[in-house]
Every structure is written in C-alpha cells, then in structure tokens.
Design a protein around this motif. Structure first.
Motif: not given
Length: 186
Positions: A86-91, A113-124
């Motif tokens: 979901s693109p809403f994860l960006g919220n 997901l580029g709006y999640c500025t605190q994201l340090s780990i993105l594993i897909l």
C-alpha cells in the motif's frame, strides 16, 4: 505570573495533543489501507489484525514506540502474503524498519515510501515486485539497508540513490535487469 504563563502555554499544549492525535489517526488509516491491500493470507498470520480486539501496537508484525505509540517497525516475513504494498505506508513518518521479505507482493514499489524519512531498513527480498526502483528512495537519509533482491525489478538505478549517505548494504541480485547508471561526481 504563573497563571498568565499557563494561559499562554495552554493553546500550545492543546495544539500538540491534537497534532499527536491526528498523526495517530493517519497511522491507523495507513494500517487499514495496508491490511486492505493484502488479498490473501494463506497462513493466517494476520488474524489478530482486528481493530475491535486490540490496539494495532499488539498486532502481529508491528512494533510501536513505547511512549508515542507510533509505528516504528513492520516486520512480516515468510507469511506468503499476497497483494500489493500500500502506498499509504508512506504516511508512517516514524517508520524505521519495513521488512516484508519472503512473501508474494506484486506490483511496483510505492514511491510514497520515500516519505518515511526515518526508515533505516527496507527489505522487500523475495517477492514478485516489478517496475522501477522509485527515485524517492534516494530521499531516505537514514537508510542503511536496502534489499530488493529476488524480485522482477527492471530499469536503471539512478544517481538519487547516492543521496542515501548512510547506506551500508544494498541487495539487488536476482532481478530481471537492473543496471547501474550513476553520474560521475567529477
């Protein structure tokens, strides 16, 4: 003098409480959209995702900040979940970790997901994601691990990924065709 200070401070306190409530409501809506984007849960991993039964901080795969109760981690691996991310994860602006590896998510990686500025780990890793790597991923200053391997991602990795100055691990193996085209810094 104390009463006057309290009267001046009170509007700011009310605004802060309302703002925090609004953020939590936005997060709850984002989680609802994420749940609705999952079309199949064959292992029943998400059976406790029910707003009536418990707070979302107690749901499988979620971790919240102890004080603010904001989502800081979504980690749901090896559950064979199907659907789109979901693109809403960006919220989820406080999100620090998103790990949806070993599932069956399809479609594109949401640029939000580029709006999640605190994201340090993105594993897909190990899904069925396709399309391009969104350039907005390059707007994640805290990103340390990015693993998009074993999907069907195509295209060029643009120089925007160079903006992730904290990046320590990059996994892109076993995709269709991912080419590096990073501009020279000279």
């Amino acid at each position: 003098m104390e009463f006057k200070s309290l009267v001046l401070f009170l509007p700011f306190l009310v605004l802060a409480v309302l703002s925090a409530a609004s953020v939590l409501e936005d997060e709850a809506n984002a989680l609802k959209h994420f749940k609705n984007s999952i079309t199949d849960d064959p292992t029943g991993a998400l059976l406790d995702w029910n707003a009536d039964s418990s707070h979302h901080c107690n749901w499988t795969g979620y971790k919240c900040h102890d004080v603010t109760k904001r989502i800081i981690s979504i980690s749901i691996q090896r559950s064979h979940l199907k659907g789109q991310i979901s693109p809403f994860l960006g919220n989820l602006s406080g999100l620090q970790l998103l790990d949806l590896s070993y599932n069956s998510f399809t479609g594109n990686i949401p640029f939000e997901l580029g709006y999640c500025t605190q994201l340090s780990i993105l594993i897909l890793y190990t899904n069925s994601l396709s399309g391009l790597i969104p350039s907005e991923i390059g707007k994640l200053p805290n990103l340390q691990t990015l693993d998009l391997g074993n999907n069907s991602i195509t295209g060029i990795i643009l120089d925007s990924l160079c903006n992730c100055t904290s990046l320590l691990e990059l996994g892109l193996g076993s995709n269709l065709t991912v080419q590096f085209q990073i501009k020279s810094l000279i």
